[in-house]
Design a protein around this motif. Sequence first.
Motif, short mmCIF file in Angstrom:
data_model
loop_
_atom_site.label_atom_id
_atom_site.label_comp_id
_atom_site.label_asym_id
_atom_site.label_seq_id
_atom_site.Cartn_x
_atom_site.Cartn_y
_atom_site.Cartn_z
N GLU A 319 34.95 57.53 22.65
CA GLU A 319 36.37 57.86 22.62
C GLU A 319 37.19 56.85 23.41
O GLU A 319 36.91 56.58 24.58
CB GLU A 319 36.60 59.26 23.18
N TYR A 320 38.24 56.32 22.78
CA TYR A 320 39.13 55.37 23.44
C TYR A 320 40.34 56.08 24.03
O TYR A 320 41.24 56.52 23.32
CB TYR A 320 39.60 54.30 22.43
N ILE A 321 40.31 56.27 25.35
CA ILE A 321 41.46 56.73 26.14
C ILE A 321 41.38 55.98 27.47
O ILE A 321 40.57 56.34 28.33
CB ILE A 321 41.47 58.25 26.41
N PRO A 322 42.17 54.94 27.66
CA PRO A 322 42.09 54.20 28.93
C PRO A 322 42.44 55.10 30.11
O PRO A 322 43.41 55.85 30.07
CB PRO A 322 43.14 53.09 28.75
N GLN A 323 41.64 55.00 31.18
CA GLN A 323 41.90 55.78 32.38
C GLN A 323 42.07 54.92 33.62
O GLN A 323 42.90 55.22 34.47
CB GLN A 323 40.76 56.77 32.64
N LEU A 324 41.31 53.85 33.72
CA LEU A 324 41.18 53.15 35.01
C LEU A 324 41.89 51.81 35.07
O LEU A 324 41.70 51.07 36.04
CB LEU A 324 39.69 52.96 35.33
N GLU A 326 44.74 50.80 35.96
CA GLU A 326 45.57 50.55 37.13
C GLU A 326 44.76 50.28 38.39
O GLU A 326 45.30 49.74 39.37
CB GLU A 326 46.51 51.73 37.37
N ILE A 327 43.46 50.61 38.39
CA ILE A 327 42.65 50.43 39.60
C ILE A 327 41.39 49.60 39.34
O ILE A 327 40.42 49.67 40.09
CB ILE A 327 42.29 51.77 40.25
N THR A 328 41.41 48.83 38.26
CA THR A 328 40.32 47.90 37.98
C THR A 328 40.89 46.51 37.69
O THR A 328 42.06 46.37 37.34
CB THR A 328 39.48 48.37 36.78
N THR A 329 40.04 45.51 37.82
CA THR A 329 40.49 44.13 37.59
C THR A 329 40.16 43.64 36.19
O THR A 329 40.60 42.56 35.80
CB THR A 329 39.84 43.19 38.61
N ALA A 330 39.41 44.41 35.42
CA ALA A 330 39.08 44.03 34.05
C ALA A 330 38.94 45.29 33.21
O ALA A 330 38.31 46.26 33.63
CB ALA A 330 37.77 43.23 34.01
N PRO A 331 39.52 45.31 32.01
CA PRO A 331 39.42 46.50 31.15
C PRO A 331 38.09 46.55 30.41
O PRO A 331 37.29 45.61 30.47
CB PRO A 331 40.58 46.30 30.17
N LEU A 332 37.87 47.66 29.74
CA LEU A 332 36.72 47.78 28.85
C LEU A 332 36.74 46.65 27.84
O LEU A 332 37.77 46.36 27.23
CB LEU A 332 36.77 49.13 28.13
N ILE A 335 35.46 44.28 21.13
CA ILE A 335 35.43 43.22 20.12
C ILE A 335 35.33 43.87 18.75
O ILE A 335 34.36 44.59 18.46
CB ILE A 335 34.25 42.25 20.34
N GLY A 336 36.31 43.63 17.91
CA GLY A 336 36.28 44.15 16.55
C GLY A 336 36.16 45.65 16.47
O GLY A 336 35.46 46.18 15.58
N GLY A 337 36.81 46.37 17.40
CA GLY A 337 36.75 47.82 17.37
C GLY A 337 35.49 48.42 17.93
O GLY A 337 35.26 49.63 17.81
N ARG A 338 34.68 47.61 18.60
CA ARG A 338 33.44 48.08 19.20
C ARG A 338 33.48 47.81 20.70
O ARG A 338 33.90 46.74 21.14
CB ARG A 338 32.22 47.39 18.58
N ALA A 339 33.07 48.80 21.49
CA ALA A 339 33.00 48.66 22.94
C ALA A 339 31.68 47.99 23.31
O ALA A 339 30.62 48.38 22.82
CB ALA A 339 33.12 50.01 23.61
N ILE A 349 31.96 48.77 36.26
CA ILE A 349 33.40 48.99 36.43
C ILE A 349 33.90 48.07 37.53
O ILE A 349 33.39 48.10 38.66
CB ILE A 349 33.69 50.46 36.77
N ALA A 350 34.87 47.23 37.22
CA ALA A 350 35.37 46.23 38.15
C ALA A 350 36.49 46.83 39.01
O ALA A 350 37.67 46.66 38.73
CB ALA A 350 35.88 45.00 37.39
#
Length: 371
Positions: A319-324, A326-332, A335-339, A349-350
């Motif tokens: 499931e794609y719902i960004p949470q972190l 604001e408190i990480t240096t790199a997002p998930l 690539i092409g709709g795949r995590a 988690i950075a």
Amino acid sequence: MATIVQADVLMVDLTPKVMRTDAIQSFVSQETPIVRLTDADGRVGTGYSYTIGSGGPAIISLLRETLLPAVIGREAEEIEGIWRDLLLTTHATAVGAITSLALAAIDTALWDLRCVRAGLPLWRLAGGAKPEVPLYSTEGGWLHIDTDALVADALAMQAQGFAGSKIKIGKPTLAADRARLRAVRDAVGDDYEILVDANQSFTLSEARRRADMMAEFDIGWFEEPMPADDIGAHVQLNTVSPVPIAVGESMYSLSQFKDYLASNACTIVQADVARVGGITPWLKIAHMAEAFNVTICPHFLMELHVSLTCAVPNAPMLEYIPQLDEITTAPLKIIGGRAIAPSVAGLGIAWDWDAIDARSVAGLSAKIGGS
């Protein structure tokens, strides 16, 4: 192995990037308790949990006053033993949301520490089934969003290669929910998954009516149709529903999932690593579901669940719902709709500790042990 010599706990309160509403609530904040465990070799494991808007201070209190002091002096690698002992320590409040969320903050920190000590990413150490997983988006499907915007978001996600979109339902009439689903299906065609989520808002009779309607649009699953503690109603619905029934975000123990699976009350489980008490019980639920030939598609926490869905063979989507952010240096990484599962040792988690310190809620931080 090395003993745990220090535990630090704090909480940040994050504001969602977009308005999030469903049939029973609106998400006003994401309270995020964070735990850091330091072993005698100086290695650190970081874990976390969350609430939707309230209850965070109660979790911090349980961690600070009861659970974290019991961890000091324990061997960091004895994760199963620590988890079991902490559960027994809180037997008067288990099974329940606050206890599970507190246990999860410690358990995820222990797994992070284990992975750091082993020099392996979580997805490999926990199973290593696959390096990436398809995504579906919930961020554009909230209940307050109008139909044109639902369609636009689903088309945008489809163009990015996402596997599907989840649409919140629970409008006052069946016709209103039908119109939303019809518009999205007409726009995306037949090869894109549409999932629906009622957030426990229906009675059995209404859930049966809506399930029959969903069959018109080849819906991938009907999530949380009724209150999660009513297994009998779910058995009745699952027996007749033309759409797969998904449950799990509002369940807090391995045994609750066992009862659902043994009773044939669902066909998809959605265990949330925070709400079930951590990675240790989450993996047990995933493998138990596999034994029943049932998939697991976890709720929320994509930054952590990406590694767990890649660890096991029966987790087809994330499931794609960004949470972190604001408190990480790199997002998930997507690539092409795949995590893509993180390749660094640990949870992957950075954390941005400057941002975390700046957002830490006053009066809720503590250090246990240490010099």
